[in-house]
Design a protein around this motif. Structure first.
Motif, PDB file in Angstrom:
ATOM      1  N   SER A 122      -2.410  39.853  47.172  1.00  0.00           N
ATOM      2  CA  SER A 122      -2.179  38.587  47.879  1.00  0.00           C
ATOM      3  C   SER A 122      -0.800  38.045  47.539  1.00  0.00           C
ATOM      4  CB  SER A 122      -3.237  37.567  47.463  1.00  0.00           C
ATOM      5  OG  SER A 122      -2.997  37.126  46.131  1.00  0.00           O
ATOM      6  N   SER A 123      -0.469  36.972  48.212  1.00  0.00           N
ATOM      7  CA  SER A 123       0.690  36.178  47.819  1.00  0.00           C
ATOM      8  C   SER A 123       0.402  35.548  46.465  1.00  0.00           C
ATOM      9  CB  SER A 123       0.939  35.064  48.842  1.00  0.00           C
ATOM     10  OG  SER A 123       1.209  35.597  50.108  1.00  0.00           O
ATOM     11  N   LEU A 124       1.417  34.927  45.894  1.00  0.00           N
ATOM     12  CA  LEU A 124       1.242  34.175  44.656  1.00  0.00           C
ATOM     13  C   LEU A 124       0.876  32.734  45.012  1.00  0.00           C
ATOM     14  CD1 LEU A 124       4.378  35.403  42.674  1.00  0.00           C
ATOM     15  CD2 LEU A 124       2.083  36.399  42.746  1.00  0.00           C
ATOM     16  N   TYR A 125       0.074  32.127  44.141  1.00  0.00           N
ATOM     17  CA  TYR A 125      -0.377  30.747  44.338  1.00  0.00           C
ATOM     18  C   TYR A 125      -0.189  29.976  43.048  1.00  0.00           C
ATOM     19  CZ  TYR A 125      -2.644  32.236  48.651  1.00  0.00           C
ATOM     20  OH  TYR A 125      -2.884  32.721  49.912  1.00  0.00           O
ATOM     21  N   ARG A 126       0.061  28.672  43.173  1.00  0.00           N
ATOM     22  CA  ARG A 126       0.155  27.801  41.999  1.00  0.00           C
ATOM     23  C   ARG A 126      -1.061  26.878  41.989  1.00  0.00           C
ATOM     24  NH1 ARG A 126       4.650  24.958  42.876  1.00  0.00           N
ATOM     25  NH2 ARG A 126       3.533  23.122  43.547  1.00  0.00           N
ATOM     26  N   THR A 127      -1.709  26.777  40.813  1.00  0.00           N
ATOM     27  CA  THR A 127      -2.886  25.919  40.667  1.00  0.00           C
ATOM     28  C   THR A 127      -2.844  25.213  39.323  1.00  0.00           C
ATOM     29  OG1 THR A 127      -4.201  27.708  39.699  1.00  0.00           O
ATOM     30  CG2 THR A 127      -4.319  27.437  42.078  1.00  0.00           C
ATOM     31  N   ALA A 128      -3.473  24.063  39.276  1.00  0.00           N
ATOM     32  CA  ALA A 128      -3.616  23.346  38.012  1.00  0.00           C
ATOM     33  C   ALA A 128      -4.701  24.020  37.186  1.00  0.00           C
ATOM     34  CB  ALA A 128      -3.991  21.886  38.280  1.00  0.00           C
ATOM     35  N   PRO A 129      -4.612  23.944  35.866  1.00  0.00           N
ATOM     36  CA  PRO A 129      -5.652  24.526  35.022  1.00  0.00           C
ATOM     37  C   PRO A 129      -7.012  23.861  35.291  1.00  0.00           C
ATOM     38  CG  PRO A 129      -3.746  23.872  33.701  1.00  0.00           C
ATOM     39  CD  PRO A 129      -3.543  23.322  35.081  1.00  0.00           C
ATOM     40  N   ILE A 130      -8.061  24.675  35.246  1.00  0.00           N
ATOM     41  CA  ILE A 130      -9.437  24.186  35.357  1.00  0.00           C
ATOM     42  C   ILE A 130     -10.134  24.514  34.048  1.00  0.00           C
ATOM     43  CG2 ILE A 130     -11.652  24.461  36.543  1.00  0.00           C
ATOM     44  CD1 ILE A 130     -10.120  25.124  39.064  1.00  0.00           C
ATOM     45  N   ASP A 131     -10.766  23.524  33.450  1.00  0.00           N
ATOM     46  CA  ASP A 131     -11.436  23.713  32.150  1.00  0.00           C
ATOM     47  C   ASP A 131     -10.468  24.283  31.120  1.00  0.00           C
ATOM     48  OD1 ASP A 131     -13.797  22.862  33.337  1.00  0.00           O
ATOM     49  OD2 ASP A 131     -14.444  24.901  33.808  1.00  0.00           O
ATOM     50  N   SER A 132      -9.205  23.916  31.228  1.00  0.00           N
ATOM     51  CA  SER A 132      -8.174  24.453  30.362  1.00  0.00           C
ATOM     52  C   SER A 132      -7.061  23.413  30.244  1.00  0.00           C
ATOM     53  CB  SER A 132      -7.650  25.766  30.953  1.00  0.00           C
ATOM     54  OG  SER A 132      -6.696  26.349  30.112  1.00  0.00           O
ATOM     55  N   PRO A 182      -6.579  33.189  47.550  1.00  0.00           N
ATOM     56  CA  PRO A 182      -5.903  34.489  47.687  1.00  0.00           C
ATOM     57  C   PRO A 182      -6.797  35.551  48.333  1.00  0.00           C
ATOM     58  CG  PRO A 182      -5.594  33.610  45.468  1.00  0.00           C
ATOM     59  CD  PRO A 182      -6.567  32.716  46.172  1.00  0.00           C
ATOM     60  N   LEU A 183      -8.095  35.542  48.014  1.00  0.00           N
ATOM     61  CA  LEU A 183      -9.008  36.490  48.656  1.00  0.00           C
ATOM     62  C   LEU A 183      -9.074  36.250  50.158  1.00  0.00           C
ATOM     63  CD1 LEU A 183     -12.092  36.812  46.271  1.00  0.00           C
ATOM     64  CD2 LEU A 183     -10.527  38.637  46.963  1.00  0.00           C
ATOM     65  N   ALA A 184      -9.136  34.985  50.560  1.00  0.00           N
ATOM     66  CA  ALA A 184      -9.203  34.663  51.985  1.00  0.00           C
ATOM     67  C   ALA A 184      -7.954  35.126  52.723  1.00  0.00           C
ATOM     68  CB  ALA A 184      -9.417  33.164  52.177  1.00  0.00           C
ATOM     69  N   GLU A 185      -6.823  35.103  52.034  1.00  0.00           N
ATOM     70  CA  GLU A 185      -5.576  35.569  52.657  1.00  0.00           C
ATOM     71  C   GLU A 185      -5.655  37.040  53.029  1.00  0.00           C
ATOM     72  OE1 GLU A 185      -1.104  36.806  51.336  1.00  0.00           O
ATOM     73  OE2 GLU A 185      -2.074  35.226  50.147  1.00  0.00           O
ATOM     74  N   VAL A 186      -6.216  37.857  52.154  1.00  0.00           N
ATOM     75  CA  VAL A 186      -6.177  39.314  52.357  1.00  0.00           C
ATOM     76  C   VAL A 186      -7.510  39.933  52.767  1.00  0.00           C
ATOM     77  CG1 VAL A 186      -4.170  39.663  50.872  1.00  0.00           C
ATOM     78  CG2 VAL A 186      -6.452  39.752  49.875  1.00  0.00           C
ATOM     79  N   ALA A 187      -8.619  39.195  52.588  1.00  0.00           N
ATOM     80  CA  ALA A 187      -9.940  39.760  52.911  1.00  0.00           C
ATOM     81  C   ALA A 187     -10.913  38.634  53.258  1.00  0.00           C
ATOM     82  CB  ALA A 187     -10.456  40.581  51.740  1.00  0.00           C
ATOM     83  N   ARG A 188     -10.588  37.897  54.287  1.00  0.00           N
ATOM     84  CA  ARG A 188     -11.340  36.695  54.655  1.00  0.00           C
ATOM     85  C   ARG A 188     -12.840  36.944  54.814  1.00  0.00           C
ATOM     86  NH1 ARG A 188      -9.748  32.089  55.401  1.00  0.00           N
ATOM     87  NH2 ARG A 188     -10.784  30.498  56.585  1.00  0.00           N
ATOM     88  N   ASN A 189     -13.214  38.112  55.311  1.00  0.00           N
ATOM     89  CA  ASN A 189     -14.625  38.409  55.573  1.00  0.00           C
ATOM     90  C   ASN A 189     -15.322  39.111  54.415  1.00  0.00           C
ATOM     91  OD1 ASN A 189     -14.557  37.238  58.170  1.00  0.00           O
ATOM     92  ND2 ASN A 189     -13.566  39.079  58.947  1.00  0.00           N
ATOM     93  N   ALA A 226       4.950  35.817  48.972  1.00  0.00           N
ATOM     94  CA  ALA A 226       4.386  37.156  48.908  1.00  0.00           C
ATOM     95  C   ALA A 226       5.001  37.904  47.738  1.00  0.00           C
ATOM     96  CB  ALA A 226       4.645  37.904  50.203  1.00  0.00           C
ATOM     97  N   VAL A 227       4.229  38.856  47.222  1.00  0.00           N
ATOM     98  CA  VAL A 227       4.708  39.651  46.086  1.00  0.00           C
ATOM     99  C   VAL A 227       5.732  40.644  46.571  1.00  0.00           C
ATOM    100  CG1 VAL A 227       4.041  41.278  44.288  1.00  0.00           C
ATOM    101  CG2 VAL A 227       2.550  39.383  44.880  1.00  0.00           C
TER     102      VAL A 227
END
Length: 160
Positions: free
Chosen positions: A37-47, A126-133, A159-160
Motif C-alpha cells: 500500500s501507500s504509506l499512511y500517518r496515524t496517531a498512536p493508539i494505546d501507545s 491501507p488494506l482498503a487501498e489495495v484489497a478493498r474486497n 506510494a512506496v
C-alpha cells in the motif's frame, strides 16, 4: 499462501524504516512481494510517542505461518526493535495480519487473523487501498469494517 503483513514505525526515520521493511519483504526467501500500500500517518493508539507511519503488504509465500512470523521478527530485530513494555514506541513493527483464510490460535505466540486488525484504521485503510474486497475471517469485508473506524485520524502520505 497469500499472507498480509501490517507494517508500522514511530521511532527514528519511521518512513525510511517502513520503506526498508517493504524492500526486505520483497527479498525474503520463500516469499514474493505481490503488492504494498501507500504509506499512511496515524496517531498512536494505546501507545505514546510520535505519529506512526504505516503500510500493508501482501506476500505469496511457501513459508508456514510460524516460519513467516520468525522471518518478520528477524526484520524487526535488524531495525533494532526493542520491547521494553506493551505497545512501546518502535523502530519497526511487523504483524502477520492474515495467512490466507486460516484461523490460527497459538496464543501467545501467533494469532491470525490479527486480533485487533478489524478495529484499526491504520490497518484497514491501507488494506482498503489495495484489497478493498478482502475478507477477514470471522469479521467481514475490509470495505465494510472501514466504516467502523472513521473516527480514527489517518492521512495517506504517498506510494512506496
Amino acid at each position: 499462501m497469500i499472507a498480509w503483513i501490517g507494517i508500522g514505525a514511530n521511532l527514528g526515520d519511521a518512513r525510511a524504516n517502513v520503506v526498508d521493511a517493504i524492500e526486505r519483504l520483497a527479498r525474503l526467501p520463500g516469499a514474493t512481494l505481490l503488492q504494498a500500500s501507500s504509506l499512511y500517518r496515524t496517531a498512536p493508539i494505546d501507545s505514546s510517542g510520535d505519529d506512526y507511519v504505516n503500510a500493508v503488504a501482501a506476500l505469496d509465500t511457501d513459508l508456514d505461518a510460524h516460519a513467516l512470523l520468525q522471518a518478520l521478527l528477524a526484520i524487526e530485530q535488524a531495525h533494532g526493535r526493542e520491547r521494553p513494555y506493551r505497545n512501546a514506541p518502535r523502530t519497526l513493527d511487523l504483524d502477520l495480519l492474515l495467512y490466507g483464510d486460516d484461523v490460527i490460535d497459538d496464543a501467545p505466540t501467533l494469532i491470525v487473523p490479527h486480533p485487533r486488525m478489524h478495529e484499526r484504521a491504520f490497518v484497514l485503510a491501507p488494506l482498503a487501498e489495495v484489497a478493498r474486497n478482502l475478507v477477514i475471517p470471522g469479521r467481514g469485508a475490509v470495505s465494510a469494517l472501514l466504516a467502523h473506524v472513521n473516527d480514527q485520524a489517518i492521512v495517506r502520505l504517498d506510494a512506496v
